[in-house]
Design an enzyme around this catalytic site. Structure first.
Site, PDB file in Angstrom:
ATOM      1  N   HIS A 271       0.824  -1.215   0.000  1.00  0.00           N
ATOM      2  CA  HIS A 271       0.000   0.000   0.000  1.00  0.00           C
ATOM      3  C   HIS A 271       0.858   1.265   0.000  1.00  0.00           C
ATOM      4  CE1 HIS A 271       0.164   0.105   4.539  1.00  0.00           C
ATOM      5  NE2 HIS A 271       0.115   1.401   4.309  1.00  0.00           N
TER       6      HIS A 271
ATOM      7  N   ASP B 268       0.011  -7.611   1.730  1.00  0.00           N
ATOM      8  CA  ASP B 268       0.499  -6.230   1.687  1.00  0.00           C
ATOM      9  C   ASP B 268       2.027  -6.149   1.726  1.00  0.00           C
ATOM     10  OD1 ASP B 268       0.533  -3.493   1.691  1.00  0.00           O
ATOM     11  OD2 ASP B 268      -0.257  -3.259   3.737  1.00  0.00           O
TER      12      ASP B 268
ATOM     13  N   GLN C  65       0.438   5.423  11.722  1.00  0.00           N
ATOM     14  CA  GLN C  65       0.636   5.929  10.360  1.00  0.00           C
ATOM     15  C   GLN C  65       2.112   6.316  10.156  1.00  0.00           C
ATOM     16  OE1 GLN C  65      -2.061   5.187   8.893  1.00  0.00           O
ATOM     17  NE2 GLN C  65      -3.043   5.026  10.876  1.00  0.00           N
ATOM     18  N   GLY C  66       2.644   5.945   9.014  1.00  0.00           N
ATOM     19  CA  GLY C  66       4.038   6.277   8.697  1.00  0.00           C
ATOM     20  C   GLY C  66       4.995   5.156   9.019  1.00  0.00           C
ATOM     21  N   ASP C  67       4.517   4.181   9.782  1.00  0.00           N
ATOM     22  CA  ASP C  67       5.336   3.018  10.117  1.00  0.00           C
ATOM     23  C   ASP C  67       5.174   1.901   9.106  1.00  0.00           C
ATOM     24  OD1 ASP C  67       6.407   4.029  12.478  1.00  0.00           O
ATOM     25  OD2 ASP C  67       4.574   3.530  13.579  1.00  0.00           O
ATOM     26  N   SER C  68       4.178   2.007   8.269  1.00  0.00           N
ATOM     27  CA  SER C  68       3.868   0.943   7.320  1.00  0.00           C
ATOM     28  C   SER C  68       5.080   0.479   6.546  1.00  0.00           C
ATOM     29  CB  SER C  68       2.811   1.411   6.329  1.00  0.00           C
ATOM     30  OG  SER C  68       1.561   1.348   6.920  1.00  0.00           O
TER      31      SER C  68
END
Ligand code: ARG
Length: 272
Positions: free
Chosen positions: A79, A132, A226-229
């Site tokens: 993603h 993912d 968020q941002g760690d993905s």
């Protein structure tokens, strides 16, 4: 022992390799709630995935995490390579790079290496979030010491109750407070049933045990965000998950959902 990386080639054979070319515009999406500071040199396989063209220079262009699984191979989340995250097709990103060995995104230590091509898992579902992961091939190789082994299927590290750590530069509060320096948070592998109950199917996604891993802190408070993905979830020195999704961050009733690395290993294996 997990085998080294000739496997991206097998995945590249089924999905078109996306060549990288020129810039565009976007907003950043963005770890670690309830975490602690970490030195990048202590976790050399943790990298930031960055594009200053798209995301600006205030945090070195960081917009996702990644993990070094081969000297020239980094895993991140599928993603993270999508148009929604990037504000345009990945092939239009001219300066996609990884930053390795640099705790503070505004420092200049460690290395910055261009991504030569991107292979998104062709089986990734943006509806459920299953599968993912994406494979990034680097323009030059990292030292072997930066490579973390992937835990194969059946590895004890996947067992519920195992203590694990997630690393990243993401949101530290859930309110858009993106970290400038790398952090880690201690979580625990949770039973699939916990995430199946939490995520039976919603706008956020559906928990699919075969390709996802459930982890969090009982009582909440420690989680990715968020941002760690795309960043690593590590147990017993082996990679078991990639930060993928969740509902909110650090909430007891909504654990973190990770890409199950044994499923990545399986999909990257050359088929005969
Ligand atoms: N989707 C997020 C990202 O793109 C990761 C969210 C993880 N959430 C969680 N509660 N563990 O950075």
């Amino acid at each position: 022992m997990p085998r080294p990386f000739a496997r991206a080639l097998a995945l590249a054979a089924v999905a078109a390799v996306i060549p990288l070319a020129s810039p565009g515009t976007a907003a950043a999406d963005s770890v670690v709630i309830g975490g602690f500071p970490v030195q990048a040199s202590a976790v050399p396989w943790t990298v930031a995935v960055a594009s200053r063209d798209r995301f600006g220079g205030t945090r070195g262009g960081q917009f996702c995490g990644g993990v070094v699984i081969g000297r020239s191979t980094v895993l991140t989340a599928a993603h993270c390579m999508g148009e929604e995250a990037l504000g345009g097709p990945v092939r239009e990103l001219s300066d996609l790079a990884i930053i390795q060995g640099r705790s503070d995104l505004l420092a200049s230590d460690g290395r910055e290496i261009r991504v030569r091509d991107v292979t998104v898992n062709p089986d990734y579902s943006s509806r459920t979030n299953a599968g993912d992961f994406a494979v990034l091939t680097l323009a030059s190789a990292l030292p072997q010491g930066a490579v973390i082994p992937m835990a194969p299927m059946g590895d004890a590290a996947y067992r519920p109750g195992t203590s694990a750590t997630v690393y990243g530069w993401g949101d530290t509060t859930g309110a858009g407070d993106y970290a400038r320096a790398l952090r880690g948070a201690r979580v625990e592998v949770l039973p699939d049933a916990t995430c199946q109950r939490a995520y039976p199917g919603s706008a956020d996604g559906t928990y699919v045990p075969a390709s996802m891993l459930c982890a969090g802190a009982t009582g909440g408070g420690r989680d990715a965000c968020q941002g760690d993905s795309g960043g690593p979830l590590v147990a017993s020195g082996r990679l078991i998950g990639l930060v993928s999704w969740g509902s909110g961050c650090g909430q007891a009733a909504s654990p973190g959902v990770y890409t199950r690395v044994s499923d990545v290993v399986r999909k990257l294996r050359p088929s005969r």
